[in-house]
Design a protein around this motif. Structure first.
Motif, PDB file in Angstrom:
ATOM      1  N   ARG A  45      10.577  -4.427 -10.113  1.00 46.35           N
ATOM      2  CA  ARG A  45       9.691  -3.611  -9.292  1.00 46.35           C
ATOM      3  C   ARG A  45       8.993  -4.505  -8.265  1.00 46.35           C
ATOM      4  O   ARG A  45       8.574  -5.622  -8.594  1.00 46.35           O
ATOM      5  CB  ARG A  45       8.660  -2.906 -10.175  1.00 46.35           C
ATOM      6  CG  ARG A  45       7.869  -1.831  -9.471  1.00 46.35           C
ATOM      7  CD  ARG A  45       7.022  -1.034 -10.446  1.00 46.35           C
ATOM      8  NE  ARG A  45       7.863  -0.332 -11.409  1.00 46.35           N
ATOM      9  CZ  ARG A  45       7.398   0.591 -12.268  1.00 46.35           C
ATOM     10  NH1 ARG A  45       6.099   0.923 -12.245  1.00 46.35           N
ATOM     11  NH2 ARG A  45       8.210   1.172 -13.119  1.00 46.35           N
ATOM     12  N   GLU A  46       8.873  -4.003  -7.030  1.00 47.87           N
ATOM     13  CA  GLU A  46       8.270  -4.811  -5.989  1.00 47.87           C
ATOM     14  C   GLU A  46       7.227  -4.019  -5.200  1.00 47.87           C
ATOM     15  O   GLU A  46       7.323  -2.791  -5.061  1.00 47.87           O
ATOM     16  CB  GLU A  46       9.336  -5.344  -5.020  1.00 47.87           C
ATOM     17  CG  GLU A  46      10.083  -4.275  -4.249  1.00 47.87           C
ATOM     18  CD  GLU A  46      11.062  -4.866  -3.238  1.00 47.87           C
ATOM     19  OE1 GLU A  46      11.240  -6.089  -3.188  1.00 47.87           O
ATOM     20  OE2 GLU A  46      11.648  -4.062  -2.481  1.00 47.87           O
ATOM     21  N   ALA A  97       0.642   3.717  -7.344  1.00 47.61           N
ATOM     22  CA  ALA A  97      -0.222   3.008  -8.275  1.00 47.61           C
ATOM     23  C   ALA A  97      -1.656   3.036  -7.772  1.00 47.61           C
ATOM     24  O   ALA A  97      -1.899   3.142  -6.567  1.00 47.61           O
ATOM     25  CB  ALA A  97       0.243   1.575  -8.449  1.00 47.61           C
ATOM     26  N   ALA A  98      -2.588   2.906  -8.702  1.00 48.77           N
ATOM     27  CA  ALA A  98      -4.004   2.920  -8.355  1.00 48.77           C
ATOM     28  C   ALA A  98      -4.758   1.894  -9.176  1.00 48.77           C
ATOM     29  O   ALA A  98      -4.496   1.712 -10.368  1.00 48.77           O
ATOM     30  CB  ALA A  98      -4.595   4.310  -8.599  1.00 48.77           C
ATOM     31  N   ILE A 102      -8.189  -3.914  -5.030  1.00 48.83           N
ATOM     32  CA  ILE A 102      -6.997  -3.940  -4.183  1.00 48.83           C
ATOM     33  C   ILE A 102      -6.215  -5.235  -4.368  1.00 48.83           C
ATOM     34  O   ILE A 102      -5.003  -5.254  -4.155  1.00 48.83           O
ATOM     35  CB  ILE A 102      -7.354  -3.713  -2.701  1.00 48.83           C
ATOM     36  CG1 ILE A 102      -6.071  -3.417  -1.897  1.00 48.83           C
ATOM     37  CG2 ILE A 102      -8.130  -4.903  -2.130  1.00 48.83           C
ATOM     38  CD1 ILE A 102      -6.297  -2.879  -0.524  1.00 48.83           C
ATOM     39  N   VAL A 103      -6.859  -6.288  -4.803  1.00 45.34           N
ATOM     40  CA  VAL A 103      -6.130  -7.536  -5.064  1.00 45.34           C
ATOM     41  C   VAL A 103      -5.140  -7.315  -6.205  1.00 45.34           C
ATOM     42  O   VAL A 103      -4.014  -7.832  -6.184  1.00 45.34           O
ATOM     43  CB  VAL A 103      -7.095  -8.684  -5.392  1.00 45.34           C
ATOM     44  CG1 VAL A 103      -6.319  -9.936  -5.787  1.00 45.34           C
ATOM     45  CG2 VAL A 103      -8.006  -8.968  -4.197  1.00 45.34           C
ATOM     46  N   VAL A 104      -5.544  -6.557  -7.204  1.00 42.72           N
ATOM     47  CA  VAL A 104      -4.639  -6.231  -8.308  1.00 42.72           C
ATOM     48  C   VAL A 104      -3.446  -5.437  -7.773  1.00 42.72           C
ATOM     49  O   VAL A 104      -2.294  -5.694  -8.150  1.00 42.72           O
ATOM     50  CB  VAL A 104      -5.370  -5.440  -9.406  1.00 42.72           C
ATOM     51  CG1 VAL A 104      -4.383  -4.907 -10.445  1.00 42.72           C
ATOM     52  CG2 VAL A 104      -6.437  -6.302 -10.067  1.00 42.72           C
ATOM     53  N   VAL A 105      -3.702  -4.499  -6.885  1.00 45.53           N
ATOM     54  CA  VAL A 105      -2.619  -3.664  -6.361  1.00 45.53           C
ATOM     55  C   VAL A 105      -1.645  -4.496  -5.532  1.00 45.53           C
ATOM     56  O   VAL A 105      -0.423  -4.343  -5.642  1.00 45.53           O
ATOM     57  CB  VAL A 105      -3.186  -2.513  -5.502  1.00 45.53           C
ATOM     58  CG1 VAL A 105      -2.046  -1.697  -4.876  1.00 45.53           C
ATOM     59  CG2 VAL A 105      -4.082  -1.610  -6.340  1.00 45.53           C
ATOM     60  N   THR A 106      -2.164  -5.376  -4.704  1.00 44.33           N
ATOM     61  CA  THR A 106      -1.307  -6.084  -3.757  1.00 44.33           C
ATOM     62  C   THR A 106      -0.624  -7.312  -4.338  1.00 44.33           C
ATOM     63  O   THR A 106       0.376  -7.772  -3.784  1.00 44.33           O
ATOM     64  CB  THR A 106      -2.113  -6.530  -2.524  1.00 44.33           C
ATOM     65  OG1 THR A 106      -3.205  -7.335  -2.948  1.00 44.33           O
ATOM     66  CG2 THR A 106      -2.641  -5.338  -1.747  1.00 44.33           C
ATOM     67  N   THR A 108      -0.180  -7.931  -8.056  1.00 40.14           N
ATOM     68  CA  THR A 108       0.306  -7.852  -9.435  1.00 40.14           C
ATOM     69  C   THR A 108       1.024  -6.523  -9.672  1.00 40.14           C
ATOM     70  O   THR A 108       1.046  -5.647  -8.816  1.00 40.14           O
ATOM     71  CB  THR A 108      -0.844  -7.958 -10.447  1.00 40.14           C
ATOM     72  OG1 THR A 108      -1.536  -6.690 -10.524  1.00 40.14           O
ATOM     73  CG2 THR A 108      -1.853  -9.040 -10.062  1.00 40.14           C
ATOM     74  N   LEU A 109       1.577  -6.398 -10.857  1.00 42.72           N
ATOM     75  CA  LEU A 109       2.154  -5.138 -11.321  1.00 42.72           C
ATOM     76  C   LEU A 109       1.274  -4.539 -12.408  1.00 42.72           C
ATOM     77  O   LEU A 109       1.748  -3.777 -13.251  1.00 42.72           O
ATOM     78  CB  LEU A 109       3.576  -5.362 -11.856  1.00 42.72           C
ATOM     79  CG  LEU A 109       4.603  -5.856 -10.840  1.00 42.72           C
ATOM     80  CD1 LEU A 109       5.943  -6.104 -11.519  1.00 42.72           C
ATOM     81  CD2 LEU A 109       4.770  -4.862  -9.698  1.00 42.72           C
ATOM     82  N   ASN A 110      -0.009  -4.875 -12.370  1.00 47.27           N
ATOM     83  CA  ASN A 110      -0.922  -4.480 -13.439  1.00 47.27           C
ATOM     84  C   ASN A 110      -1.939  -3.435 -13.013  1.00 47.27           C
ATOM     85  O   ASN A 110      -3.029  -3.359 -13.600  1.00 47.27           O
ATOM     86  CB  ASN A 110      -1.663  -5.725 -13.958  1.00 47.27           C
ATOM     87  CG  ASN A 110      -0.714  -6.743 -14.557  1.00 47.27           C
ATOM     88  OD1 ASN A 110       0.273  -6.378 -15.192  1.00 47.27           O
ATOM     89  ND2 ASN A 110      -0.997  -8.011 -14.326  1.00 47.27           N
TER      90      ASN A 110
END
Length: 124
Positions: A45-46, A97-98, A102-106, A108-110
């Motif tokens: 997933r990317e 995804a939510a 935003i650092v997590v969104v951009t 990671t996959l978490n």
């Protein structure tokens, strides 16, 4: 916790366009950064695109810059991904995804919440 449901996928010819939608439920939608990811067969997933909770900042993978646009409508609790100039290599399942960060969104996959995905197939 926010729940996400994607729609708008389908089959399109190369060079065509699609608009994906991600409808969110939960009264805290406005406080979440939102993102789109994709996963092609036998690939990981990317990250594709993300938008801050206010919508003031957007981020894109290099592979989609200039072709895809992410946006959000707080009144409709929906985030969109407008995809233009589609290529066969864009074929994948696209996930919304939510996360409140935003650092997590951009990076990671978490992300805290994920949708079930919608298939996009681009023919050559």
């Amino acid at each position: 916790q926010v729940q996400l449901v994607e729609s708008g996928g389908g089959l399109v010819q190369g060079g065509g366009s699609l608009r994906l939608s991600c409808a969110a439920s939960g009264h805290t939608f406005g406080s979440y950064a939102m993102g789109w990811f994709r996963q092609a067969p036998e690939k990981e997933r990317e990250f594709v695109a993300a938008i801050s909770w206010r919508g003031f900042s957007t981020h894109y993978a290099n592979s989609v810059k200039g072709r895809f646009t992410i946006s959000r409508d707080h009144a409709k609790n929906t985030v969109y991904l407008q995809m233009n100039s589609l290529k066969p290599e864009d074929t994948a399942v696209y996930y919304c995804a939510a996360d409140q960060d935003i650092v997590v969104v951009t990076t990671t996959l978490n992300s805290a919440a994920w949708g079930q995905g919608t298939q996009v197939t681009v023919s050559s």
